[in-house]
Design an enzyme around this catalytic site. Structure first.
Site, PDB file in Angstrom:
ATOM      1  CB  ALA A 254      -4.617  -9.230   9.137  1.00 21.17           C
ATOM      2  CD  GLU A 256      -1.957  -5.824   2.424  1.00 16.64           C
ATOM      3  OE1 GLU A 256      -2.309  -5.313   1.345  1.00 16.64           O
ATOM      4  OE2 GLU A 256      -2.748  -6.038   3.367  1.00 16.64           O
ATOM      5  CD  GLU A 288      -3.081  -9.953   5.976  1.00 16.74           C
ATOM      6  OE1 GLU A 288      -2.471  -9.049   5.370  1.00 16.74           O
ATOM      7  OE2 GLU A 288      -4.316 -10.116   5.879  1.00 16.74           O
ATOM      8  CG  HIS A 291      -1.331  -9.203   0.997  1.00 23.25           C
ATOM      9  ND1 HIS A 291      -1.796  -8.833  -0.247  1.00 23.25           N
ATOM     10  CD2 HIS A 291      -2.442  -9.349   1.790  1.00 23.25           C
ATOM     11  CE1 HIS A 291      -3.122  -8.763  -0.219  1.00 23.25           C
ATOM     12  NE2 HIS A 291      -3.536  -9.080   1.004  1.00 23.25           N
ATOM     13  CD  GLU A 310      -6.478  -7.428  -0.368  1.00 28.84           C
ATOM     14  OE1 GLU A 310      -6.463  -8.517   0.267  1.00 28.84           O
ATOM     15  OE2 GLU A 310      -5.823  -6.439  -0.017  1.00 28.84           O
TER      16      GLU A 310
END
Length: 799
Positions: A254, A256, A288, A291, A310
């Site tokens: 995925a 962000e 996500e 983020h 991360e």
């Protein structure tokens, strides 16, 4: 060449106050290219600078309203005669891609519909629009798109005008250009409002049924995570909307992108959704969303601090999925799959500190190699230990200071440490030095003083961990926290007991058990009730194989005895994946490959027979389908579409077809019939893998022709090479191992993301001495940076 740290620092010192208006022409998705017109406003205190724009044609440039012809080398646009405030307009045509880096185009085989997605990242924004492609030149971005009026178009900002095939989106707050996002196509959408903001989930039209099936759960997870972050963070959600889109062909799990998060659409699978899939997806959604603060609101200055984004998102993803969204088993996936990969990574030559030194990441090509298990899973584990050591309240106080102090700006390790130091009276700086600035990990070792267990720490880091004790039947008798430092810690109250340090994975360290505990674990692992403890112990067993303290075939014997009694589908899947993905190709002799597969198939057959849930039955069925030589049983499953009461999911059906093909029991006609049974992207990829798995020279030659097509898509390459490599067909595929080693560097020139795909698709089988020699010869030559990292790790793993 990719941007260097020196160039980025020099440009950031002279360029400021940047903003973008990006106008995209997507009206002809069947063409080879799309149009882009970008207006960049900026201040420059130097007479020259440059912007990035890759592979542009038909370039037209205006600088402060005047037509100019700047030097352009296919990647950089060099400007001269600058000083003060400027407006640059660049019109160009750029290519669509199939490798997940740029404006990715997918034609859905299910219905022939076309989907476009701007998948950006390191050095990729320049494939979408002309920009200063570096993190610390954050800027507002206003996007406009022309496309098919029947489509849905999404971007970072809230849509402010839609009419006649034209969409205009509100300008974002300052964001890094790598996080710009556009998704377009005939999407199925579900929209709603929450906390005063518009929300949405979106997917391809052919996935409408799957989205309808899951949307209540997806909405619930989204709202629970959003509300939780609103409670723990003092900074409010920083953007004006929150769309989430399942997209095809994304290289990452995925991404962000602010206000428009994109997920690979494998997270919206056909068929019954397993508990393991639900846990993973909830964790990714929470990751996500984290983020939006860690990476989007506050962005690392240079790539060495990727952990600031991360590691935090990974830690919070598992934590918030469990605490807020109600997925209590979310952390199990980290402990069972991701953390073991981090231990592997930390013992390779390519390892790096969680928080690297800037000079160790000299350019963006090097930066692409540190988005790895160290920055994600080890960083997550280290943060979990920090919270255990520091206390949650103190940790969050420091986090909130950090986020507020650097909102819509950039930050470094020093900035985070300063905020944490202000929040705590503990020696945070020393902790950071030993945990974040050093490579490797400590060992927590249990010895005995008579019957008394004594826990030793071999290393330099402080650890606060749970130690859990069991009787010889696997029943827990005690569990408590222990602080480990230079001095061994005796545990007289646990005399005679089986003892497991770091029993719930609180720290990042190797564990070595005493002989009494080791015997109890290898003979009764499945009797321990706690899933997390079993995950820690399975990881320990894999580590003993990795360090060659446990030979591979005795390890397989342990798996054959203990896996059938495993009660967690997540752990069954993780143990099988790691055994097939690492132990078999890296440690099992080629002559023992077939026997190893039979042992695993036997374990799965027994587990399937006694499975107590659908999830567990499906995990064992999937493992059996990947390992058995019993073609008749697999064919019976396929004909019935079920195993007893368990309906085969599309994923398991394709696993069965691929295995039948590899056994020579599924010809091209059977594979084609299965593809036509439920057309779509999954069917195309499943069929491609199955065709490649057939044990004939002709099938291997056909597969190789597919992957060597210069326009091959990222998913197709992964599927075909996954089917091609088989430990049981080592002789048949040997010529293609050699060709892969010689030709893959050329494939990887397409970009860092595709190079990562190429490296991950390497042969999953033991290499001969000549093949190992060829691998080392290639590494001594000119191999693209990202592929070099992958192959160097491969060489280390082979030993």
């Amino acid at each position: 060449m990719s941007l260097t740290l020196a160039e980025a620092r020099e440009r950031a010192a002279v360029v400021s106050a940047v903003s973008y208006d990006v106008d995209l022409d997507l009206t002809d998705p069947a063409a080879d290219r799309f149009g882009c017109r970008t207006t960049v406003r900026f201040t420059c205190s130097a007479p020259t600078t440059f912007l990035e724009l890759t592979a542009a044609t038909d370039l037209a440039v205006l600088l402060d309203g005047r037509a100019v012809e700047p030097a352009y080398d296919g990647r950089r646009l060099h400007l001269t005669g600058l000083h003060g405030r400027h407006e640059l307009t660049v019109a160009a045509w750029l290519p669509f891609v199939t490798d997940g880096e740029g404006m990715h185009r997918t034609v859905d085989p299910a219905d022939g519909e076309t989907y476009l997605g701007a998948y950006l990242g390191l050095d990729v924004a320049q494939r979408l629009f002309c920009c200063f492609d570096q993190n610390d030149l954050k800027a507002p971005v206003a996007i406009s798109v022309s496309a098919d009026p029947a489509w849905t178009v999404l971007a970072n900002g809230r849509s402010v005008r839609e009419a006649g095939g034209r969409w205009e989106f509100a300008a974002t707050p300052p964001i890094p250009v790598a996080l710009v996002c556009v998704v377009a196509g005939p999407l199925k959408s579900v929209r709603w409002s929450h906390a005063g903001l518009p929300f949405g989930w979106h997917a391809r039209a052919s996935l409408a049924d799957e989205l309808d099936r899951d949307v209540a759960e997806l909405r619930s997870v989204t709202e629970a995570c959003f509300d939780h972050y609103a409670r723990i963070f003092e900074e409010p959600y920083p953007f004006d909307s929150y769309d989430q889109v399942f997209v095809p062909g994304l290289n990452w799990g995925a991404q962000e992108q602010p206000g428009c998060v994109i997920y690979r659409d494998e997270l919206l699978p056909a068929g019954r959704l397993s508990e393991e899939s639900r846990l993973l997806r909830a964790s990714v959604i929470a990751h996500e969303m984290a983020h939006m603060w860690f990476g989007d609101l506050v962005t690392m200055t240079w790539w060495e601090d990727s952990w600031l984004q991360e590691s935090f998102a990974d830690y919070l993803g598992y934590r918030v999925a469990g605490e807020a969204a109600g997925y209590a088993g979310a952390l199990l996936g980290h402990e069972a799959s991701r953390k073991p990969a981090a231990y592997d990574a930390d013992e390779r030559r390519s390892t790096h500190p969680v928080a690297a030194d800037p000079d160790d990441v000299p350019d963006v090509a090097a930066a692409a190699t540190i988005f790895d298990a160290i920055s994600y899973a080890k960083g997550n584990s280290v943060l979990r230990q920090l919270v255990t050591w520091l206390g949650d309240e103190t940790f969050l106080r420091g986090v909130n200071t950090y986020l507020t102090r650097h909102r819509f700006a950039n930050a470094t390790l020093a900035d985070f440490v300063a905020a944490l130091d202000q929040a705590s009276d503990r020696d945070v700086r020393t902790w950071v030095e030993v945990w974040l600035r050093r490579t490797g990990f400590d060992t927590l070792r249990v010895e005995r003083d008579g019957d008394v267990p004594v826990v030793h720490r071999d290393g330099v880091r402080p650890h606060r961990v749970r130690v859990t004790a069991y009787d010889d039947t696997g029943v827990e008798t005690a569990s408590r926290y222990v602080d480990l430092g230079d001095e061994p810690v005796p545990l007289p109250d646990l005399a005679g007991r089986v003892v497991v340090p770091n029993s719930h994975g609180e720290t990042f360290a190797r564990i070595v058990l005493d002989e009494h505990s080791w015997r109890a674990v290898t003979t009764g692992l499945c009797r321990i009730d706690d899933d997390l403890v079993r995950a820690v112990l399975w990881t320990m067993l894999f580590d003993r194989v990795h360090t060659r303290h446990l030979a591979p075939l005795p390890f397989v014997d342990v798996v054959e005895r203990q896996l059938p009694g495993e009660s967690s589908a997540t752990l069954v899947a993780a143990v099988l994946a790691r055994t097939l993905g690492r132990v078999l190709p890296l440690r099992v002799p080629a002559a023992s490959a077939a026997g190893t597969l039979e042992s695993l198939a036997s374990a799965c057959a027994t587990g399937l027979m006694h499975a107590t849930s659908q999830d567990l039955a499906e995990a064992f069925a999937d493992g059996f389908a990947a390992t058995t030589h019993d073609a008749a049983t697999l064919a019976g499953w396929l004909d019935a579409g079920a195993i007893g009461e368990l309906q085969l999911t599309p994923a398991v059906r394709w696993r069965v077809v691929r295995r039948l093909a590899g056994l020579g029991a599924a010809d091209a006609a059977l594979i084609e019939a299965e593809r036509r049974r439920a057309p779509g992207l999954d069917a195309e990829l499943g069929a491609a893998a199955a065709r490649a798995a057939r044990p004939t020279a002709e099938a291997k030659a056909e597969a190789w022709a597919v992957v060597t097509d210069p326009a091959v898509g990222n998913r197709v390459l992964t599927a075909v090479l996954g089917g091609l490599w088989s430990p049981e067909q080592a002789g048949l595929v040997a010529p293609y191992v050699d060709r892969y080693l010689r030709e893959a560097p050329g494939w990887s020139e397409r970009g860092a993301g595709f190079a990562q795909v190429v490296g991950q698709a390497r042969p999953a089988l033991p290499l001969t001495a000549a093949q190992r020699e060829l691998l080392h010869e290639q590494l001594a030559g000119d191999v693209p940076t990202v592929l070099r990292r992958s192959w160097s790790d491969w060489a280390d793993d082979l030993g």
